[in-house]
Design an enzyme around this catalytic site. Structure first.
Site, short mmCIF file in Angstrom:
data_model
loop_
_atom_site.label_atom_id
_atom_site.label_comp_id
_atom_site.label_asym_id
_atom_site.label_seq_id
_atom_site.Cartn_x
_atom_site.Cartn_y
_atom_site.Cartn_z
N GLY A 120 0.60 -1.12 -0.12
CA GLY A 120 -0.16 0.00 -0.02
C GLY A 120 0.86 1.18 -0.02
N ASN A 174 5.53 -5.88 4.98
CA ASN A 174 5.74 -7.25 5.28
C ASN A 174 5.79 -8.21 4.17
OD1 ASN A 174 6.23 -8.16 7.77
ND2 ASN A 174 4.32 -7.49 8.51
N ILE A 218 2.41 2.59 6.76
CA ILE A 218 1.85 3.68 7.59
C ILE A 218 1.53 3.20 8.82
CG2 ILE A 218 1.18 5.04 5.53
CD1 ILE A 218 -1.82 4.15 6.50
N ASP A 219 1.45 1.81 9.06
CA ASP A 219 1.06 1.23 10.19
C ASP A 219 2.01 1.08 11.47
OD1 ASP A 219 -0.74 -0.92 7.98
OD2 ASP A 219 -1.63 0.52 9.25
N GLY A 243 -5.90 1.14 10.89
CA GLY A 243 -5.08 0.02 11.73
C GLY A 243 -5.82 -0.99 12.07
N GLU A 255 -9.95 1.39 13.39
CA GLU A 255 -10.76 0.71 12.60
C GLU A 255 -10.82 -0.75 12.89
OE1 GLU A 255 -9.82 -0.29 8.19
OE2 GLU A 255 -7.80 -0.18 8.76
N LEU A 268 -7.27 9.29 2.60
CA LEU A 268 -6.62 10.64 2.60
C LEU A 268 -5.30 10.51 3.40
CD1 LEU A 268 -9.63 12.75 2.76
CD2 LEU A 268 -8.19 12.70 0.76
N ARG A 300 -2.92 8.41 4.11
CA ARG A 300 -2.05 7.72 3.43
C ARG A 300 -1.36 8.46 2.08
NH1 ARG A 300 -4.21 2.14 1.03
NH2 ARG A 300 -4.63 2.97 -1.17
#
Lengths: 409, 409
Positions: free
Chosen positions: A11, A114, A143-144, A189, A245, A297, A299
């Site tokens: 992503g 990953n 981003i996680d 997340g 989320e 938005l 990311r």
């Protein structure tokens, strides 16, 4: 000839192009590789012969790496393709290494999360098996912030900055009416709550929003939740909360709408945690309530990137190049934190086996006892990551990014 | 003593504080009023004696008006209170004018949208009836751009810039995978499609997103819509569309989910046009599809304000002060466009009766024949409004805005 090839995968983040820019800038400085190629749509570009000559673009487009550094999403496109085991489909690996050989490729850099690190693992093991000297190096991205072995990941700081800034602005919005209100901000997340935790950075001398933070690492209890909210409403007109989320109850069920909703075209819909909590609050408390889903938005908003994030991402790209020059393979670039105040870091690397397919969750002792906030340690950890703002050029009122028509059909 | 009082009302924009800053700056320059007061939460502050001395704040807080100009939401808070007719509840009007008299108020400035202009109308008519010399002046505000009599409204340009920039960034995000996909961006605008039309400004040399734009001023036909999308998917991997939340079919029914959805707490939910179209596309075309609801972020994202919008908003605040000095009452400040290239404007005013309670829709001939895009005239009209970026200060990675704790309980 001594060439290398880079690809991006998974992503997008606002920093993954900065990592790419870092490799390119470093190579322009030391001239180690003759040509840096880019594989379009991750590893599949190598399989489908969709390649770019990045060195040529760097020479012919003025300010290419500077603009690349701040361009959102992925300049080389992406894929969600996970390599099979080479024992199962050896022809794929043979095809990849034949390509490497034909193009004098001596290093492959994969920028991703990953699954990408899994690809690095598989390719480097295959290289070892066939006795190839080609360096396979992973550059992290997500981003996680859930990659193991590195202090934090490229892309996380910018998403965190976006979340914190947006929540502060939303807070201003909630203060305007002299009525009780609850605002639920749902943040990306599914399994790791790092990004949701970053919402705490929105707090300042006059604004305590979000007063409540719910992460997936702690079981969510709707009754406790309602009490949390009721208590705050006694002394606050505006209650703002940040919710992952991926919050779930003690049995592991996600808090979200059921699949029984339909629309006027007769199709099922699934709503998120934010909408579910919005209904819960409306029914159990009866206060004015709304939910905001930050959605994609968070990311891709390069206009609100963290300069610290972009610089560190470029630094890690540069270090990947150095590692290949030192003959390392089957490794992932990492970042070590060497100080909090002042904040300082150092690039490092680790064996790919220590990263691939593992998930770094928020430590339990960085969540408060009540399960509705984060601790001082979390804030100390997070704060430096969102510092600094890059200069973004605007043209006719919109940001000026790199032309990516090569990705379109 | 010669004082004045200002209030803000209705929904927030990123520019309404710039209008307030304009009045304050102008008064600091010419010293016409001894004290500028602020009424908290719109006209209700006058009714409840919740008042601020803005002149004092301007004198004691360094850089007050500069910071005010870029602070999101409403520094004076807001209300959604519509004044009754004075014939029905004369005591309310009597209370307001008694307050004016007691505080030597010679002018009242109301910054807001349609309901606020209605208040200006009622107060100015009452002033005439009782023979009062107090000047009642309206300063426009709305992200919807639907106020009649002015070229465009304060707040609109910034929301338009946010939409256009976000859609460009979303577009970058959609190009990364080599698969067909549809992205639906749902934008605020129940009745007027101005903000949705502004999405067209996201287009540039390499990105045509959004390729489809659907406004509430044209009847929405689901079959024609599906054909529009299918046609584009033949030659584009990524189809991005902008959709007003208020699109409706030829019978006037809003395109949205029905009220039959429930969640795991058993409560009804209503989804928007974006989610409804997402289902429609998934079912009728079967392509990967997602919807993004821009939500409140489009009206409070000061970090991406249009400098043109902020400057014009301040200019209109300043002109309102001038109008009061010239003895005008029962008027609204307007902006006239005096040129497109180069872009130029001039402040003006109009009788409040010509504005209040009217709605300015997108002209039908600014929507294309097919009803899925906007014309060149629309783009010429919109483009200058989003130009320029204000300087926003950041502290610890988040924007630095004015302290608004005076609004909290």
């Amino acid at each position: 000839m001594n060439n290398c090839i880079i690809a991006q995968s998974g992503g997008p983040t606002v920093a993954i192009n900065a990592s790419l820019a870092g490799v390119l800038s470093a190579n322009m400085e030391n001239g180690y590789f003759d040509t840096v190629y880019g594989s379009i749509n991750g590893i599949t570009g190598i399989l489908n012969s969709k390649i770019l000559n990045l060195s040529k673009l760097q020479e012919t487009i003025p300010g290419f790496t500077d603009k690349l550094k701040v361009t959102p999403a992925m300049y080389l496109g992406s894929c969600r393709y996970k390599l099979p085991k080479h024992q199962d489909e050896p022809e794929i690996f043979d095809k990849i290494f034949t390509f490497f050989h034909e193009h004098d490729i001596n290093a492959f850099f994969y920028i991703g999360g990953n699954d990408s690190m899994d690809t690095v693992l598989k390719l480097s093991e295959y290289a070892s098996e066939i006795g190839s000297n080609i360096k396979i190096i992973g550059i992290p991205k997500t981003i996680d912030n859930d990659l193991c072995g590195t202090d934090h990941t490229p892309g996380f700081g910018s998403a965190a900055k976006y979340i914190a800034s947006s929540i502060l602005e939303i807070a201003h919005d909630t203060y305007i009416y002299p009525v009780k209100s609850v605002t639920i901000v749902e943040i990306m997340g599914r399994d790791a709550g790092w990004l949701t935790a970053a919402s705490a950075l929105a707090r300042n001398e006059y604004s305590g929003a979000p007063q409540l933070i719910y992460l997936p690492e702690r079981a969510f209890d709707e009754n406790v939740f309602i009490e949390d909210v009721k208590k705050l409403l006694e002394t606050n007109n505006s209650v703002v909360m940040a919710v992952s989320e991926g919050i779930r109850d003690k049995d592991g069920n996600y808090i979200s709408a059921s699949a029984t909703s339909t629309d006027n075209f007769g199709h099922n819909q699934l709503s998120g945690a934010g909408k579910a909590l919005e209904s819960l609050v409306a029914n159990r408390i009866g206060v004015k309530v709304r939910s905001v889903e930050v959605n994609i938005l968070q990311r891709c908003a390069s206009h609100l990137a963290s300069l610290t994030d972009l610089d560190e991402s470029a630094e890690q790209g540069k270090y990947a190049l150095q590692l290949s020059m030192e003959g390392k393979s089957g490794v992932m670039v990492t970042l070590k934190r060497t100080g909090d105040a002042p904040y300082s870091t150092q690039t490092d690397y680790q064996d790919i086996h220590d990263t691939a397919n593992l998930v770094k969750n928020v430590p339990d002792n960085w969540i408060n006892k009540e399960g509705n906030d984060v601790t001082k340690e979390m804030l100390t950890y997070l704060r430096p990551l969102i510092a600094g703002e890059p200069v973004i050029s605007f043209k006719d009122g919109v940001p000026e990014y790199l032309d990516v028509r090569h990705l379109k059909s």
